[in-house]
Design a protein around this motif. Structure first.
Motif, PDB file in Angstrom:
ATOM      1  N   GLY A   1     131.469  17.381  -6.502  1.00  0.00           N
ATOM      2  CA  GLY A   1     131.134  16.108  -6.644  1.00  0.00           C
ATOM      3  C   GLY A   1     130.797  15.224  -8.366  1.00  0.00           C
ATOM      4  O   GLY A   1     130.573  14.694  -8.637  1.00  0.00           O
ATOM      5  N   TRP A   2     129.555  16.298  -8.734  1.00  0.00           N
ATOM      6  CA  TRP A   2     129.393  15.531  -9.619  1.00  0.00           C
ATOM      7  C   TRP A   2     130.374  16.321 -11.395  1.00  0.00           C
ATOM      8  O   TRP A   2     130.310  15.152 -11.902  1.00  0.00           O
ATOM      9  CB  TRP A   2     128.004  16.781  -9.729  1.00  0.00           C
TER      10      TRP A   2
ATOM     11  N   ASP B   1     130.967  28.157 -11.594  1.00  0.00           N
ATOM     12  CA  ASP B   1     131.493  27.966  -9.927  1.00  0.00           C
ATOM     13  C   ASP B   1     132.169  29.461  -9.943  1.00  0.00           C
ATOM     14  O   ASP B   1     133.349  28.992 -10.151  1.00  0.00           O
ATOM     15  CB  ASP B   1     131.759  27.292  -8.990  1.00  0.00           C
TER      16      ASP B   1
ATOM     17  N   ALA C   1     127.467  31.958 -13.023  1.00  0.00           N
ATOM     18  CA  ALA C   1     126.946  31.307 -14.564  1.00  0.00           C
ATOM     19  C   ALA C   1     126.630  32.771 -15.444  1.00  0.00           C
ATOM     20  O   ALA C   1     126.295  32.036 -16.845  1.00  0.00           O
ATOM     21  CB  ALA C   1     126.228  30.175 -14.538  1.00  0.00           C
TER      22      ALA C   1
ATOM     23  N   ASP D   1     123.242  21.725 -10.493  1.00  0.00           N
ATOM     24  CA  ASP D   1     122.291  21.732  -9.174  1.00  0.00           C
ATOM     25  C   ASP D   1     123.242  23.290  -8.196  1.00  0.00           C
ATOM     26  O   ASP D   1     123.935  22.592  -7.547  1.00  0.00           O
ATOM     27  CB  ASP D   1     124.095  20.697  -8.940  1.00  0.00           C
TER      28      ASP D   1
END
Ligand code: SAM
Length: 345
Positions: free
Chosen positions: A219-220, A235, A256, A272
């Motif tokens: 989404g971001w 991710d 990450a 997020d």
């Protein structure tokens, strides 16, 4: 000699479940304020021992984290929970204030949760609009108003105020920011970044290279791509199929902690991850070298143990050698989170 004591009342609103924290903020900002809950851990009446202008000035000088919306209570009226309330409210507003012909006026009406009434908030708004159009030829607008008439209805009382949108912390009714859901929208999480962009006065299109940590399903990332940025998404989970071939997107399907980038590679970092704040900060710090000096970071912070002020303090202290905290805000689209806006030192 008699001295006038100037007091004022406001209706304050937070995200549901966070009103006690919002009230803590109010009392810290304005000692001696009495708060009375009006709607389930969300809406409360503030009786402040200082003037209306001073309350607004204090909130302007120190933006709260949990108080989402405020409106002054300039007048109240008793209600009978009958149709006649509509006339009574319209009469009160037209008696209390005058309006310029053509003034762009928003009329925002909310009611106590689960309150049964023979009329809806929309009907109250219509009654006030009709009256003010007839008397003053105002121009009713939903947003971008010059002033806002706010009405909060409880079982026996209506709390009414007139204010400039900038006095209310948010120009959305109760601070409930609404975005249109798009048909092909990848995740609801997109609303969080859209709201952060608005709330923090950012122009995402002004950045060129974004790093999205904890990016899936995307989404971001999709918002950053829409704004024209080149995006690197990290991710271990799957990004949405509609994104994977985007020419400006590079995806690392990894944890990450297993990626590294050259110093100063990005001017925007968003994160997020929905993890414990301490773990998130530990994971973030080694990647911060990749954010350009003066670059922006938007980070959601999960509130884990019911000590939100301490969580924000501890996390910003851990990040402080690398990032300066500009603002922390619980956005309308945050659940058990707050969003941090930080700048790379
Ligand atoms: C709340 S979701 C992110 C939603 C995303 N912002 C969006 O708009 O669609 C959290 C994501 O963080 C990812 N995540 C959690 N721990 C991670 C880690 N150590 N490294 C990278 N990603 C991680 C999860 O796999 C999950 O996809």
């Amino acid at each position: 000699m008699e001295t006038a004591t100037l007091t004022s009342s406001f209706i304050g609103t937070s995200n549901r479940g966070f009103a006690l924290y919002a009230q803590d903020e109010v009392r810290r900002l304005i000692p001696g304020t009495k708060c009375t809950e009006l709607s389930d851990q969300e809406v409360f009446l503030m009786q402040c021992p200082i003037s209306r202008e001073e309350v607004i000035a204090r909130f302007g000088a120190e933006e709260p984290i949990f108080v989402r919306h405020l409106h002054p209570v300039d007048a109240t009226t008793e209600l009978n929970r009958q149709e006649s309330d509509l006339h009574r409210l319209a009469a009160l507003v037209s008696r209390e204030w005058s309006f310029r012909t053509g003034e762009r006026l928003a009329i925002q009406v909310r009611k106590q949760d689960r309150l049964e009434l023979p009329y809806s908030p929309a009907q109250v708004r219509e009654a006030l609009t009709d009256k003010l159009e007839q008397l003053f030829q105002i121009e009713p607008v939903p947003r971008e108003a010059e002033r806002i008439v706010s009405v909060y209805v409880t079982a026996d009382t209506a709390y009414v105020g007139l204010s400039a949108p900038s006095d209310n912390l948010s120009d959305w009714a109760g601070g409930a920011v609404r975005f249109q859901r798009e048909e092909d929208q990848i995740s609801r999480a997109k609303f969080k970044l859209l709201e952060a962009e608005q709330e923090f006065g950012l122009d995402l299109a002004a950045f060129s290279n974004g790093l999205d940590i904890g990016a899936a399903p995307g989404g971001w990332t999709s918002l950053l791509l829409e704004r024209g940025l080149r995006v690197t998404a990290i991710d271990p989970g799957d990004m949405h199929p509609s994104l994977v071939k985007h020419p400006k997107l590079t995806i690392y399907r990894r944890n990450a902690r297993d990626v590294q980038f050259p110093p100063q590679s990005f001017d925007l970092l968003v994160c997020d991850m929905s993890w414990s704040p301490l773990q998130m900060a530990k994971l973030l710090i080694p990647l911060l070298d990749a954010l350009r000096t003066g670059g922006t970071a938007i980070v959601t912070l999960k509130l884990m143990h019911g000590k939100p002020f301490q969580t924000v303090k501890d996390t910003s202290r851990t990040l402080a050698p690398y990032l300066e905290l500009v603002r922390a805000k619980q956005l309308f689209h945050n659940r058990d989170e707050v969003t941090l806006f930080l700048i790379k030192r």
